[in-house]
Write a protein that holds these residues in place. Structure first.
Motif, PDB file in Angstrom:
ATOM      1  N   ALA A 130      14.170 -38.881   8.175  1.00 25.82           N
ATOM      2  CA  ALA A 130      13.976 -40.326   8.280  1.00 25.82           C
ATOM      3  C   ALA A 130      12.738 -40.666   9.092  1.00 25.82           C
ATOM      4  O   ALA A 130      11.900 -41.479   8.674  1.00 25.82           O
ATOM      5  N   THR A 131      12.593 -40.036  10.258  1.00 20.25           N
ATOM      6  CA  THR A 131      11.450 -40.361  11.122  1.00 20.25           C
ATOM      7  C   THR A 131      10.143 -39.823  10.554  1.00 20.25           C
ATOM      8  O   THR A 131       9.091 -40.462  10.708  1.00 20.25           O
ATOM      9  N   THR A 182       7.387 -34.130   5.878  1.00 17.23           N
ATOM     10  CA  THR A 182       8.724 -34.691   5.650  1.00 17.23           C
ATOM     11  C   THR A 182       9.739 -33.667   5.167  1.00 17.23           C
ATOM     12  O   THR A 182      10.943 -33.914   5.245  1.00 17.23           O
ATOM     13  N   VAL A 222      12.717 -45.749   5.159  1.00 20.57           N
ATOM     14  CA  VAL A 222      14.134 -45.373   5.210  1.00 20.57           C
ATOM     15  C   VAL A 222      14.774 -45.501   3.828  1.00 20.57           C
ATOM     16  O   VAL A 222      15.592 -44.665   3.424  1.00 20.57           O
ATOM     17  N   ALA A 237      13.886 -42.508   1.896  1.00 19.93           N
ATOM     18  CA  ALA A 237      14.497 -41.289   2.426  1.00 19.93           C
ATOM     19  C   ALA A 237      16.002 -41.237   2.214  1.00 19.93           C
ATOM     20  O   ALA A 237      16.603 -40.163   2.312  1.00 19.93           O
ATOM     21  N   LEU A 238      16.632 -42.374   1.900  1.00 23.27           N
ATOM     22  CA  LEU A 238      18.092 -42.426   1.777  1.00 23.27           C
ATOM     23  C   LEU A 238      18.662 -41.430   0.763  1.00 23.27           C
ATOM     24  O   LEU A 238      19.681 -40.778   1.052  1.00 23.27           O
ATOM     25  N   MET A 287      18.669 -38.016   2.380  1.00 19.37           N
ATOM     26  CA  MET A 287      19.636 -37.963   3.481  1.00 19.37           C
ATOM     27  C   MET A 287      21.064 -37.951   2.949  1.00 19.37           C
ATOM     28  O   MET A 287      21.942 -37.259   3.491  1.00 19.37           O
TER      29      MET A 287
END
Length: 428
Positions: free
Chosen positions: A68-69, A116, A282, A285-286, A289
């Protein structure tokens, strides 16, 4: 058949439920993995073990925070104009040196994946950025997409952030330390070869210089000032200081390092909307994740029901040549579900079966082989997104040009495993 019952049946059930949910019902990979985990728990008589599901879901929380970051950081340097301007500079600087130009473009494609740990991030950022440039340099559309796909895969495995290597290491309690050089050995030679195979034969030929200049002018809208590099400098200092001066440098952790480097973008001199940038990062990236949360639940229930031990013992029972063949074939094929899932479900047992070698080198090579799952249909994330970036409707045309590099990648991964001991002596 006594050796197969009941853990073997649970294995088939969980994989079958997952495949049906993902491919027949078209459910998201994370949801399909959760359903498969619940099915395995029910079949084994454990009901719906909420505690284990939640515990598994948060098993990769450190990796999820890093993704995420890191995605936020990538979006920041994209919004301030650094990615576009650096790409334009590299192409202008090496446009008359086709070998260096090919290598430079491949490195640009890899960078987001290196930061990433996601091949999708690489395809959708610098992949989309360099695609029109490559086409104007004379590279065919499908070869452009193939180069982007392979570069994204190598970037996903290259240091400093390699999510599959982190997953495999976490499965056997190996901290993510010392992976840098092994991951470079796994990826750099392949990146060089693929750039020379897919890009170099075309960029050395005559091209439309006027169209290329117009594209480069569009990309270089922001001047490359020292302030523009501030986020990258901050990130290098934070990550490097912790490794070079471990006794005096505070250990902030990668997520905080990425956030502080992203905040430095506010001082870059470019105007951008922080809230909009973070939200977009975010949101992109969801899916990744979510997959990691699903993988965590899947692995936790595999451990609860004995399936994980069954897979490990079965891998250990394989003859050596069958073991290497299984690595080269089963990990990419299972990666059609998710390369992260392949790293966790198969990478950990294979690493345990190869404990006689150096574990860090072997884990790096296994993560390289697992990354090929992003080229396997029907999901084929790297191939599909790369085809979309260049405007190609049939992504199988792209995958056809990725076939030889993929076989080469699997072969190199096996070679690194076989050379693990001498490589470890050389590196460590």
């Amino acid at each position: 058949m006594s050796w197969f019952w009941p853990e073997g049946m649970y294995t088939l059930l969980m994989i079958g439920v997952f495949a049906f949910a993902a491919f027949a019902w078209k459910l998201p990979i994370a949801v399909a993995m959760a359903l498969a985990a619940i099915s395995g728990a029910l079949a084994s008589g454990n009901g719906v073990p909420i505690r284990h599901l939640v515990e598994g879901e948060f098993g990769y929380i450190d990796t999820i925070l890093i993704i995420a970051t890191a995605m936020i950081f990538m979006k920041v340097i994209q919004r301030i104009g650094l990615l576009d301007s650096v790409a334009a500079w590299v192409i202008r600087r090496f446009r008359n040196y086709p070998v260096f130009l090919s290598l430079g473009i491949m490195f640009l494609i890899m960078v987001p994946g290196m930061i990433t740990g996601s091949s999708t991030a690489a395809v959708l950022t610098t992949g989309a950025l360099v695609a029109p440039v490559l086409i104007k340099l004379g590279v065919p559309v499908v070869k452009t997409a193939a180069a982007i796909s392979m570069g994204a895969l190598f970037g996903m495995i290259a240091p400093p952030i390699s999510i599959p290597a982190m997953i495999i290491g976490a499965g056997v309690d190996i901290p993510y330390v010392g992976f840098g050089f092994p991951l470079l050995i796994c990826t750099l030679p392949l990146a060089v070869i693929c750039s020379l195979l897919l890009i170099y034969p075309y960029v050395r030929k005559e091209r439309d210089e006027v169209a290329l200049d117009a594209e480069l002018t569009r990309m270089s809208g922001v001047a490359l000032t020292p302030r523009l590099f501030l986020p990258v400098v901050v990130l290098v200092v934070l990550l490097g200081g912790e490794r070079i001066f471990p006794h005096i440098w505070p250990s902030l952790g990668m997520p905080l390092d990425f956030l502080l480097a992203s905040a430095a973008g506010l001082l870059s001199g470019s105007r951008w909307n922080p809230l909009e940038t973070v939200t977009e990062a975010v949101d992109e990236a969801l899916p990744v994740m979510g997959i990691l949360m699903g993988v965590g639940m899947f692995i936790q229930i595999m451990t609860l029901t004995g399936v994980r031990g069954f897979v490990v013992v079965s891998a250990l029972a394989l003859p050596s040549w069958t073991l290497y063949l299984g690595i080269a074939t089963s990990m990419p094929l299972f990666g059609a579900v998710s390369s992260f899932g392949s790293a966790s479900v198969l990478g950990v047992p294979f690493l345990l079966a190869l404990l006689g070698q150096n574990e860090i080198v072997v884990a790096s090579a296994l993560s390289l082989v697992a990354s090929l799952g992003d080229l396997m249909p029907p999901t084929a994330l790297a191939g599909i997104f790369a085809a979309q970036v260049v405007g190609e409707d049939n992504y199988f045309k792209v995958l056809r040009h990725c076939m030889f590099p993929a076989v080469l990648t699997a072969g190199w991964g096996i070679a690194v495993i076989l050379m693990a001991k001498p490589l470890a002596k050389l590196i460590f």
